[in-house]
Motif scaffolding. Structure first.
Motif, PDB file in Angstrom:
ATOM      1  N   UNK A 269       0.825  -1.206   0.000  1.00 30.62           N
ATOM      2  CA  UNK A 269       0.000   0.000   0.000  1.00 30.62           C
ATOM      3  C   UNK A 269       0.857   1.253   0.000  1.00 30.62           C
ATOM      4  N   UNK A 270       1.921   1.259   0.796  1.00 30.11           N
ATOM      5  CA  UNK A 270       2.822   2.411   0.809  1.00 30.11           C
ATOM      6  C   UNK A 270       3.426   2.647  -0.567  1.00 30.11           C
ATOM      7  N   UNK A 271       3.832   1.556  -1.213  1.00 29.07           N
ATOM      8  CA  UNK A 271       4.407   1.676  -2.557  1.00 29.07           C
ATOM      9  C   UNK A 271       3.378   2.230  -3.533  1.00 29.07           C
ATOM     10  N   UNK A 272       2.159   1.733  -3.447  1.00 26.41           N
ATOM     11  CA  UNK A 272       1.096   2.189  -4.351  1.00 26.41           C
ATOM     12  C   UNK A 272       0.761   3.658  -4.119  1.00 26.41           C
ATOM     13  N   UNK A 273       0.807   4.102  -2.864  1.00 24.85           N
ATOM     14  CA  UNK A 273       0.578   5.515  -2.573  1.00 24.85           C
ATOM     15  C   UNK A 273       1.657   6.362  -3.240  1.00 24.85           C
ATOM     16  N   UNK A 274       2.909   5.911  -3.140  1.00 22.09           N
ATOM     17  CA  UNK A 274       4.000   6.639  -3.778  1.00 22.09           C
ATOM     18  C   UNK A 274       3.852   6.688  -5.287  1.00 22.09           C
ATOM     19  N   UNK A 275       3.504   5.559  -5.896  1.00 28.02           N
ATOM     20  CA  UNK A 275       3.302   5.506  -7.340  1.00 28.02           C
ATOM     21  C   UNK A 275       2.158   6.435  -7.747  1.00 28.02           C
ATOM     22  N   UNK A 276       1.079   6.436  -6.969  1.00 27.60           N
ATOM     23  CA  UNK A 276      -0.054   7.311  -7.257  1.00 27.60           C
ATOM     24  C   UNK A 276       0.356   8.784  -7.179  1.00 27.60           C
ATOM     25  N   UNK A 277       1.214   9.100  -6.221  1.00 26.83           N
ATOM     26  CA  UNK A 277       1.660  10.485  -6.074  1.00 26.83           C
ATOM     27  C   UNK A 277       2.513  10.926  -7.258  1.00 26.83           C
ATOM     28  N   UNK A 278       3.374  10.050  -7.726  1.00 23.69           N
ATOM     29  CA  UNK A 278       4.178  10.369  -8.908  1.00 23.69           C
ATOM     30  C   UNK A 278       3.274  10.642 -10.109  1.00 23.69           C
ATOM     31  N   UNK A 279       2.242   9.797 -10.267  1.00 24.61           N
ATOM     32  CA  UNK A 279       1.286   9.999 -11.361  1.00 24.61           C
ATOM     33  C   UNK A 279       0.484  11.279 -11.157  1.00 24.61           C
ATOM     34  N   UNK A 280       0.161  11.604  -9.905  1.00 23.14           N
ATOM     35  CA  UNK A 280      -0.564  12.823  -9.579  1.00 23.14           C
ATOM     36  C   UNK A 280       0.243  14.051  -9.995  1.00 23.14           C
ATOM     37  N   UNK A 281       1.538  14.038  -9.709  1.00 25.40           N
ATOM     38  CA  UNK A 281       2.378  15.172 -10.076  1.00 25.40           C
ATOM     39  C   UNK A 281       2.501  15.299 -11.589  1.00 25.40           C
ATOM     40  N   UNK A 282       2.558  14.170 -12.299  1.00 29.27           N
ATOM     41  CA  UNK A 282       2.597  14.214 -13.763  1.00 29.27           C
ATOM     42  C   UNK A 282       1.301  14.802 -14.320  1.00 29.27           C
ATOM     43  N   UNK A 283       0.163  14.436 -13.700  1.00 28.33           N
ATOM     44  CA  UNK A 283      -1.122  14.956 -14.161  1.00 28.33           C
ATOM     45  C   UNK A 283      -1.214  16.464 -13.942  1.00 28.33           C
ATOM     46  N   UNK A 284      -0.743  16.934 -12.791  1.00 22.77           N
ATOM     47  CA  UNK A 284      -0.740  18.378 -12.545  1.00 22.77           C
ATOM     48  C   UNK A 284       0.110  19.099 -13.582  1.00 22.77           C
TER      49      UNK A 284
ATOM     50  N   UNK B 163       9.375   4.927  -2.634  1.00 29.13           N
ATOM     51  CA  UNK B 163       8.943   3.834  -3.509  1.00 29.13           C
ATOM     52  C   UNK B 163      10.076   2.826  -3.703  1.00 29.13           C
ATOM     53  N   UNK B 164      11.280   3.318  -3.954  1.00 24.41           N
ATOM     54  CA  UNK B 164      12.400   2.420  -4.211  1.00 24.41           C
ATOM     55  C   UNK B 164      12.697   1.490  -3.054  1.00 24.41           C
ATOM     56  N   UNK B 165      12.793   2.038  -1.846  1.00 30.19           N
ATOM     57  CA  UNK B 165      13.127   1.192  -0.698  1.00 30.19           C
ATOM     58  C   UNK B 165      11.956   0.313  -0.273  1.00 30.19           C
ATOM     59  N   UNK B 166      10.732   0.792  -0.441  1.00 30.68           N
ATOM     60  CA  UNK B 166       9.584  -0.069  -0.121  1.00 30.68           C
ATOM     61  C   UNK B 166       9.543  -1.286  -1.044  1.00 30.68           C
ATOM     62  N   UNK B 167       9.810  -1.082  -2.333  1.00 29.13           N
ATOM     63  CA  UNK B 167       9.850  -2.206  -3.277  1.00 29.13           C
ATOM     64  C   UNK B 167      10.972  -3.168  -2.894  1.00 29.13           C
ATOM     65  N   UNK B 168      12.122  -2.628  -2.522  1.00 33.69           N
ATOM     66  CA  UNK B 168      13.246  -3.476  -2.131  1.00 33.69           C
ATOM     67  C   UNK B 168      12.900  -4.319  -0.907  1.00 33.69           C
ATOM     68  N   UNK B 169      12.226  -3.724   0.061  1.00 30.59           N
ATOM     69  CA  UNK B 169      11.842  -4.453   1.269  1.00 30.59           C
ATOM     70  C   UNK B 169      10.809  -5.533   0.943  1.00 30.59           C
ATOM     71  N   UNK B 170       9.850  -5.220   0.071  1.00 26.98           N
ATOM     72  CA  UNK B 170       8.828  -6.207  -0.307  1.00 26.98           C
ATOM     73  C   UNK B 170       9.470  -7.464  -0.884  1.00 26.98           C
ATOM     74  N   UNK B 171      10.460  -7.286  -1.743  1.00 23.82           N
ATOM     75  CA  UNK B 171      11.056  -8.432  -2.424  1.00 23.82           C
ATOM     76  C   UNK B 171      12.099  -9.159  -1.573  1.00 23.82           C
ATOM     77  N   UNK B 172      12.626  -8.491  -0.547  1.00 23.63           N
ATOM     78  CA  UNK B 172      13.662  -9.141   0.263  1.00 23.63           C
ATOM     79  C   UNK B 172      13.182  -9.549   1.648  1.00 23.63           C
ATOM     80  N   UNK B 173      11.924  -9.241   2.000  1.00 18.62           N
ATOM     81  CA  UNK B 173      11.464  -9.517   3.361  1.00 18.62           C
ATOM     82  C   UNK B 173      11.417 -11.004   3.690  1.00 18.62           C
ATOM     83  N   UNK B 174      11.411 -11.868   2.689  1.00 18.95           N
ATOM     84  CA  UNK B 174      11.388 -13.303   2.950  1.00 18.95           C
ATOM     85  C   UNK B 174      12.698 -13.994   2.658  1.00 18.95           C
ATOM     86  N   UNK B 175      13.810 -13.268   2.883  1.00 22.69           N
ATOM     87  CA  UNK B 175      15.119 -13.816   2.501  1.00 22.69           C
ATOM     88  C   UNK B 175      15.470 -15.101   3.236  1.00 22.69           C
TER      89      UNK B 175
END
Length: 548
Positions: A423-438, A463-475
Motif C-alpha cells: 500500500x505504501x508503494x502504491x501511494x507513492x506511485x499514485x503520487x508520482x502519477x498525480x504530479x505528472x497529471x498536474x 517507492x524504491x526502498x519499499x519495493x526493495x523491502x517487499x522483495x527481500x522480506x522473505x530472505x
C-alpha cells in the motif's frame, strides 16, 4: 429503492447546497453535516472528525503491539544500535509516504482515498488490487487483535477460555463502529491519549533508570559495549551477520509503523481537511522521532539484546521490553499496569481495523471495483454494509480455538504485514502519477493546499526502498531454500499480482494518461469555508488536544 436514494428524496434542491459536507460561511456546522455529497465523491459519509481527533488518529493508529511488544524482538535481532538505525531509517520511508498522501488527500479529500488516487491517476487495476488486499489485511488484523485481547487477559485469568473474550470484544467494537463516526473519533482519541502518555512516561522512566535511579546504579551505554551495539543474525558474528540483523529489523519496523496512513482514510470524514490534514502530516515526522526512535533508544540502553525474555513468543506483558526494563531495574509494580495498557492498545487497533476496512470498501465501490451496495449508509453517515462485512471477517478469530488455527494465522499475519508495504508503494506511485497529471494540466504545485517537499525525489526514495523491502522480506526462505517458508513470506505479494493481472485481463484497463487523469471529482473549494470546532471541555480532553 436504495437507502442512499431514500436519503436524497428527503432533501430539496440538493444542487443549491454546498456539497460533501461543506458549509458556506453563513451556515452552521450542523448544516454542513446534513449537506449531501456529490455522487462519486464521499457518498453519505459525514465530516464529523475534528482536528484533535485526526491528530491523535495520526499517531495513535501507529503506536501498538509493534512498539510495546515487537520492539523487543527487534532489539534481540539487531542489537541496540542496529534497531535504532533501522527504526529511524524506516521512519523516513513512512514520512515520504505521509507527505505524498497529504498532498493528494488535501487536494481531493475523498473516502477510500488510496484506491481512488491509484485508480484516477495511474491505473484502475492498481486501485482494485491495492484496495482489496489492503481491506483484507485490515479485516484479518481485526481477527488477530481480538485473539491478542484474549491472550492478554490470560495474564490475569489463565483459567478462562480465549474465545469468551474474542466474542465479547467483537460485539462491543463492532457496535461502536455502527455508531456515528464522531464516536469512533472520540474513542480513538482517548485510546491514543493512553498510548501517548504511556510512551512519554516510559521515556522519563528510561532517563531516570539510565542515570542511576534503579538497583543497578548508573547504566549509561553499557549495553552497547556488553553484549554489543549490533547483534549477529543467522550467520556467525561477522559484519555481514550484523547487517543481516539490521535488514531483518527494517521489515519488522515497517510492520510497527503501519497504520500511520489512516490519516488519508479519515480525510473523507474530516472537517476542514485542507487545514487539519496538513497539520497532522507535519507533526507525524516529529512524533515518529520522539515516540518510536526515543523508545527504541532507551530500550536498547536498559535491556541487553541477549536477554532471554526478549525471545519469548508470548503476547502479554511478560514479553514487553518496557516491562523487562522495569524488572531489571528492580521495579515490580509495572507488569500488571503495562498489561492493562496493552489491552487498550489492542482494542484501539481493533477499533481502527473495522473503521478503516469499511471505508476502504466504500472507496472501492465508488471506483467501480466493488458492488455499489457497499456505499449504502445510515442517516448518520455510517457505511453499515462495509462495517458488517469487515466485522464478519473478525469472527475468524475463533479459529484460535482449533488445533490448526495457529498455522493459518501465521499466513494471515504475513498477508497483513506485507500488504502495508504494498500500500505504501502504491501511494507513492499514485503520487508520482498525480504530479505528472498536474504538470500536464499546467497546474503549479505551488497552488496546492499542502505542498510536499523534496519532490519528486522524496517519493522516489520511498517507492524504491519499499519495493526493495517487499522483495527481500522473505530472505530466510532462500538460506537454505524452504518452499513452505517462501510461500508464507510471499503469499501477499502473489495475491496482489493475481488481483492486478486478473483485473487487467478481465476489464482490459489501460494506464491513465496524465492529461486524462481525473483531478476534479470530489475537489471542493473549501479554503474559505467555515466549520465550528468543538473544543474539549474536560481536563483530559484538553491535555489530549495539547499533545495532539
Amino acid at each position: 429503492m436504495e437507502l442512499h436514494d431514500l436519503e436524497k428524496s428527503k432533501t430539496t434542491d440538493v444542487s443549491a447546497k454546498p456539497m460533501d459536507g461543506y458549509a458556506s460561511p453563513s451556515h452552521s456546522s450542523h448544516d454542513a453535516e446534513r449537506a449531501l455529497p456529490e455522487v462519486g465523491t464521499t457518498v453519505q459519509l459525514k465530516r464529523r472528525l475534528q482536528s484533535r481527533h485526526l491528530q491523535m488518529i495520526a499517531i495513535g493508529g501507529t503506536i501498538g503491539t509493534g512498539l510495546f511488544i515487537g520492539s523487543g524482538g527487534a532489539l534481540a535481532t539487531a542489537g541496540p544500535a542496529g534497531a535504532l538505525i533501522a527504526y529511524a531509517f524506516v521512519g523516513t520511508l513512512v514520512y515520504s509516504v505521509m507527505v505524498a498522501l497529504g498532498e493528494m488527500a488535501t487536494y481531493i479529500p475523498v473516502s477510500g482515498a488510496f484506491t481512488a488516487y491509484a485508480s484516477r491517476f495511474f491505473d484502475p487495476s492498481l486501485g482494485f488490487a491495492m484496495g482489496w488486499i489492503y481491506w483484507f489485511s485490515w479485516a484479518i488484523t481485526y481477527a488477530l487483535e481480538l485473539t491478542a485481547s484474549g491472550l492478554i487477559i490470560h495474564y490475569w485469568r489463565p483459567d478462562l477460555d480465549v474465545g469468551i473474550f474474542i466474542g465479547v470484544f467483537w460485539a462491543v467494537i463492532t457496535a461502536v463502529n455502527f455508531a456515528p463516526v464522531n464516536w469512533y473519533g472520540e474513542i480513538e482519541f482517548y485510546f491514543a491519549l493512553i498510548k501517548v502518555v504511556t510512551v512519554i512516561g516510559f521515556l522519563i522512566f528510561g532517563i531516570c533508570i539510565d542515570a542511576g535511579a534503579g538497583q543497578n546504579g548508573y547504566l549509561g551505554f553499557h549495553t552497547w559495549g556488553n553484549p554489543g551495539a549490533f547483534a549477529p543474525y543467522i550467520a556467525e558474528n561477522t559484519a555481514l551477520a550484523k547487517f543481516v540483523g539490521f535488514w531483518a529489523v527494517l521489515i519488522q519496523a515497517g510492520f510497527s509503523y503501519q497504520g500511520t496512513e489512516l490519516v488519508g482514510i479519515a480525510a473523507g470524514e474530516t472537517a476542514n481537511p485542507r487545514k487539519t490534514v496538513p497539520s497532522a502530516i507535519r507533526k507525524t515526522f516529529y512524533r515518529i522521532l520522539f515516540f518510536f526512535v526515543g523508545s527504541i533508544f532507551f530500550i536498547g540502553l536498559l535491556v541487553p539484546y541477549d536477554n532471554e525474555q526478549l525471545l519469548s513468543d508470548k503476547t502479554n506483558a511478560t514479553a514487553s521490553p518496557f516491562v523487562i526494563s522495569a524488572q531489571l531495574a528492580g521495579v515490580k509494580v509495572l507488569p500488571g499496569l503495562i498489561n492493562a495498557i496493552l489491552l487498550c492498545v489492542v482494542l484501539s487497533a481493533a477499533n481502527s481495523n473495522v473503521y478503516s476496512g469499511s471505508r476502504i470498501l466504500v472507496g472501492l465501490a465508488q471506483e467501480g471495483s466493488a458492488p455499489k451496495f457497499l456505499t449504502w449508509t445510515t442517516a448518520s453517515g455510517v457505511p453499515y454494509v462495509g462495517v458488517a462485512i469487515t466485522a464478519a471477517v473478525g469472527l475468524l478469530g475463533f479459529m484460535n480455538e482449533s488445533n490448526n488455527g495457529g498455522e493459518v494465522f501465521d499466513w494471515f499475519v504475513n498477508i497483513s504485514g506485507v500488504a502495508g508495504f504494498i500500500s505504501w508503494t502504491s501511494i507513492g506511485v499514485s503520487h508520482l502519477a498525480f504530479m505528472r497529471a498536474l504538470n500536464a494540466r499546467g497546474v503549479s504545485r505551488d497552488t496546492l493546499p499542502y505542498k510536499a517537499f523534496w519532490q519528486p525525489y522524496f517519493t522516489w526514495y520511498g517507492v524504491g526502498f519499499n519495493v526493495l523491502i517487499i522483495f527481500t522480506q522473505g530472505f530466510e526462505a532462500f538460506v537454505p531454500w524452504d518452499t513452505r517458508t517462501f510461500f508464507v513470506n510471499y503469499i501477499s505479494l502473489i495475491l496482489f499480482v493475481v488481483l492486478y493481472v486478473g483485473h487487467k485481463i478481465v476489464f482490459r484497463t489501460k494506464f491513465v494518461k496524465p492529461i486524462e487523469a481525473d483531478l476534479d471529482s470530489g475537489r471542493k473549494e473549501i479554503d474559505d469555508m467555515y466549520f465550528e470546532e468543538k473544543e474539549p471541555t474536560t481536563w483530559w480532553g484538553k491535555l489530549g488536544a495539547w499533545l495532539g
